[in-house]
Design a protein around this motif. Structure first.
Motif, mmCIF file in Angstrom:
data_model
loop_
_atom_site.group_PDB
_atom_site.id
_atom_site.type_symbol
_atom_site.label_atom_id
_atom_site.label_comp_id
_atom_site.label_asym_id
_atom_site.label_seq_id
_atom_site.Cartn_x
_atom_site.Cartn_y
_atom_site.Cartn_z
ATOM 1 N N GLY A 12 0.800 -1.222 0.000
ATOM 2 C CA GLY A 12 0.000 0.000 0.000
ATOM 3 C C GLY A 12 0.831 1.269 0.000
ATOM 4 N N VAL A 13 2.150 1.144 -0.018
ATOM 5 C CA VAL A 13 3.038 2.303 -0.001
ATOM 6 C C VAL A 13 2.926 3.075 -1.309
ATOM 7 C CG1 VAL A 13 5.469 3.009 0.045
ATOM 8 C CG2 VAL A 13 4.659 1.244 1.593
ATOM 9 N N ARG A 14 2.821 4.405 -1.189
ATOM 10 C CA ARG A 14 2.853 5.304 -2.344
ATOM 11 C C ARG A 14 3.953 6.330 -2.109
ATOM 12 N NH1 ARG A 14 -1.422 6.464 -5.968
ATOM 13 N NH2 ARG A 14 -0.706 8.602 -5.877
ATOM 14 N N PHE A 15 4.653 6.650 -3.155
ATOM 15 C CA PHE A 15 5.717 7.634 -3.051
ATOM 16 C C PHE A 15 5.250 8.935 -3.689
ATOM 17 C CE2 PHE A 15 7.768 3.610 -2.508
ATOM 18 C CZ PHE A 15 8.629 3.854 -1.460
ATOM 19 N N ASP A 16 4.342 9.634 -2.974
ATOM 20 C CA ASP A 16 3.822 10.898 -3.491
ATOM 21 C C ASP A 16 4.906 11.966 -3.515
ATOM 22 O OD1 ASP A 16 1.214 9.957 -3.924
ATOM 23 O OD2 ASP A 16 0.770 10.169 -1.795
ATOM 24 N N GLN A 17 5.817 11.886 -2.581
ATOM 25 C CA GLN A 17 6.963 12.785 -2.598
ATOM 26 C C GLN A 17 8.212 11.927 -2.734
ATOM 27 O OE1 GLN A 17 7.729 15.164 0.888
ATOM 28 N NE2 GLN A 17 8.872 16.655 -0.294
ATOM 29 N N HIS A 18 8.982 12.200 -3.752
ATOM 30 C CA HIS A 18 10.194 11.428 -4.002
ATOM 31 C C HIS A 18 11.196 12.318 -4.745
ATOM 32 C CE1 HIS A 18 7.573 10.955 -7.516
ATOM 33 N NE2 HIS A 18 8.695 11.029 -8.198
ATOM 34 N N MET A 19 12.424 11.884 -4.776
ATOM 35 C CA MET A 19 13.447 12.620 -5.495
ATOM 36 C C MET A 19 13.185 12.459 -6.995
ATOM 37 S SD MET A 19 17.611 12.333 -5.254
ATOM 38 C CE MET A 19 17.574 12.073 -3.503
ATOM 39 N N ASP A 20 13.027 13.579 -7.690
ATOM 40 C CA ASP A 20 12.761 13.461 -9.128
ATOM 41 C C ASP A 20 13.987 13.760 -9.990
ATOM 42 O OD1 ASP A 20 12.592 16.202 -8.573
ATOM 43 O OD2 ASP A 20 11.002 16.545 -10.018
ATOM 44 N N TRP A 21 14.995 14.407 -9.428
ATOM 45 C CA TRP A 21 16.269 14.519 -10.137
ATOM 46 C C TRP A 21 17.406 14.630 -9.128
ATOM 47 C CZ3 TRP A 21 18.923 18.843 -8.897
ATOM 48 C CH2 TRP A 21 18.245 20.058 -8.701
ATOM 49 N N ILE A 22 18.597 14.301 -9.607
ATOM 50 C CA ILE A 22 19.783 14.330 -8.770
ATOM 51 C C ILE A 22 20.975 14.771 -9.615
ATOM 52 C CG2 ILE A 22 20.316 11.888 -9.160
ATOM 53 C CD1 ILE A 22 21.178 11.767 -6.175
ATOM 54 N N GLU A 23 21.876 15.530 -8.989
ATOM 55 C CA GLU A 23 23.094 15.997 -9.663
ATOM 56 C C GLU A 23 24.306 15.668 -8.784
ATOM 57 O OE1 GLU A 23 21.129 19.987 -11.714
ATOM 58 O OE2 GLU A 23 22.518 20.231 -10.038
ATOM 59 N N PHE A 24 25.368 15.198 -9.403
ATOM 60 C CA PHE A 24 26.616 14.884 -8.705
ATOM 61 C C PHE A 24 27.681 15.896 -9.092
ATOM 62 C CE2 PHE A 24 24.314 10.931 -9.113
ATOM 63 C CZ PHE A 24 24.468 10.341 -7.867
ATOM 64 N N ALA A 25 28.490 16.322 -8.122
ATOM 65 C CA ALA A 25 29.598 17.243 -8.389
ATOM 66 C C ALA A 25 30.919 16.544 -8.052
ATOM 67 C CB ALA A 25 29.442 18.505 -7.553
ATOM 68 N N PRO A 26 32.001 16.931 -8.743
ATOM 69 C CA PRO A 26 33.301 16.281 -8.521
ATOM 70 C C PRO A 26 33.830 16.417 -7.095
ATOM 71 C CG PRO A 26 33.349 17.614 -10.521
ATOM 72 C CD PRO A 26 32.052 17.910 -9.837
ATOM 73 N N ASP A 27 33.397 17.450 -6.360
ATOM 74 C CA ASP A 27 33.894 17.651 -4.997
ATOM 75 C C ASP A 27 33.226 16.747 -3.960
ATOM 76 O OD1 ASP A 27 31.363 18.763 -4.707
ATOM 77 O OD2 ASP A 27 32.090 20.747 -4.083
ATOM 78 N N GLY A 28 32.330 15.851 -4.401
ATOM 79 C CA GLY A 28 31.650 14.944 -3.486
ATOM 80 C C GLY A 28 30.302 15.457 -3.015
ATOM 81 N N SER A 29 29.929 16.655 -3.474
ATOM 82 C CA SER A 29 28.604 17.154 -3.118
ATOM 83 C C SER A 29 27.586 16.650 -4.135
ATOM 84 C CB SER A 29 28.592 18.686 -3.053
ATOM 85 O OG SER A 29 28.834 19.238 -4.336
ATOM 86 N N CYS A 30 26.345 16.721 -3.735
ATOM 87 C CA CYS A 30 25.273 16.182 -4.562
ATOM 88 C C CYS A 30 23.998 16.930 -4.191
ATOM 89 C CB CYS A 30 25.152 14.702 -4.260
ATOM 90 S SG CYS A 30 23.940 13.832 -5.208
ATOM 91 N N LYS A 31 23.145 17.197 -5.160
ATOM 92 C CA LYS A 31 21.864 17.855 -4.910
ATOM 93 C C LYS A 31 20.753 16.980 -5.455
ATOM 94 C CE LYS A 31 23.484 22.583 -4.823
ATOM 95 N NZ LYS A 31 23.416 22.699 -3.400
ATOM 96 N N GLY A 32 19.674 16.879 -4.660
ATOM 97 C CA GLY A 32 18.514 16.125 -5.085
ATOM 98 C C GLY A 32 17.251 16.951 -4.904
ATOM 99 N N HIS A 33 16.411 16.998 -5.919
ATOM 100 C CA HIS A 33 15.151 17.748 -5.863
ATOM 101 C C HIS A 33 14.009 16.786 -5.579
ATOM 102 C CE1 HIS A 33 11.459 19.527 -7.552
ATOM 103 N NE2 HIS A 33 11.933 20.602 -6.960
ATOM 104 N N PHE A 34 13.100 17.200 -4.687
ATOM 105 C CA PHE A 34 11.954 16.385 -4.322
ATOM 106 C C PHE A 34 10.680 16.969 -4.910
ATOM 107 C CE2 PHE A 34 15.168 14.947 -1.547
ATOM 108 C CZ PHE A 34 14.846 13.637 -1.245
ATOM 109 N N THR A 35 9.812 16.094 -5.418
ATOM 110 C CA THR A 35 8.545 16.510 -6.016
ATOM 111 C C THR A 35 7.644 17.127 -4.952
ATOM 112 O OG1 THR A 35 7.562 14.351 -5.615
ATOM 113 C CG2 THR A 35 8.585 14.705 -7.769
ATOM 114 N N GLU A 36 6.650 17.854 -5.420
ATOM 115 C CA GLU A 36 5.632 18.467 -4.562
ATOM 116 C C GLU A 36 6.185 19.557 -3.650
ATOM 117 O OE1 GLU A 36 2.485 17.603 -5.252
ATOM 118 O OE2 GLU A 36 3.271 16.100 -6.630
#
Length: 154
Positions: free
Chosen positions: A62-86
């Motif tokens: 019954g699990v729904r993922f109404d909010q989830h990461m819809d994109w992700i970006e990786f940077a060479p310095d080890g940082s990363c950004k992820g955008h969540f829907t809604e």
């Protein structure tokens, strides 16, 4: 007539060579960094798809993922950004390469939690998967959650 089968096998093997996964973390790292932004294609829970190509799929839990990461970006310095829907929420992560364990690990930069793993065997030039195990989605059972991201060309 006898040459048709070997030619078809050769064509199939050439075609499949283009879809070869990474073997080790350095190659996986380079592939992840080669694309600016990766977009979600599929979410699987215990290997069963629960979200695919923008649509929720019914799951026995019954699990729904109404909010989830819809994109992700990786940077060479080890940082990363992820955008969540809604939301307008962009979360900061840190990723690190662990060559001995042959895995890239992703953690939330603020809480230092998150436990997402990216195994080279799941990293291709045009897609990758990251996975975690948690009791959050179907307590008290441990569930494996996999996110599949793809490169999109617009």
């Amino acid at each position: 007539m006898n040459y048709i089968l070997p030619v078809l096998i050769l064509i199939a093997s050439i075609g499949s060579g283009c879809k070869r996964s990474s073997e080790f973390t350095p190659e996986a790292r380079e592939r992840l960094l080669a694309n600016k932004r990766w977009h979600i294609e599929e979410i699987r829970m215990n290997e069963a798809p629960v979200f695919k190509e923008g649509k929720h799929l019914p799951h026995i839990s019954g699990v729904r993922f109404d909010q989830h990461m819809d994109w992700i970006e990786f940077a060479p310095d080890g940082s990363c950004k992820g955008h969540f829907t809604e939301t307008d929420d962009i979360r900061d992560f840190q990723w690190k390469e662990y060559p001995v364990q042959n895995v890239l690990a992703l953690r939330d930069s603020v809480t230092k939690t998150g436990g997402w793993n990216i195994y080279p065997r799941n990293v291709y030039e045009d897609s990758f998967e990251m996975e975690t195990r948690s009791t959050v989605y179907d307590p008290p059972r441990v569930s494996k959650l996999s996110l599949r991201f793809v490169r999109r060309e617009f």
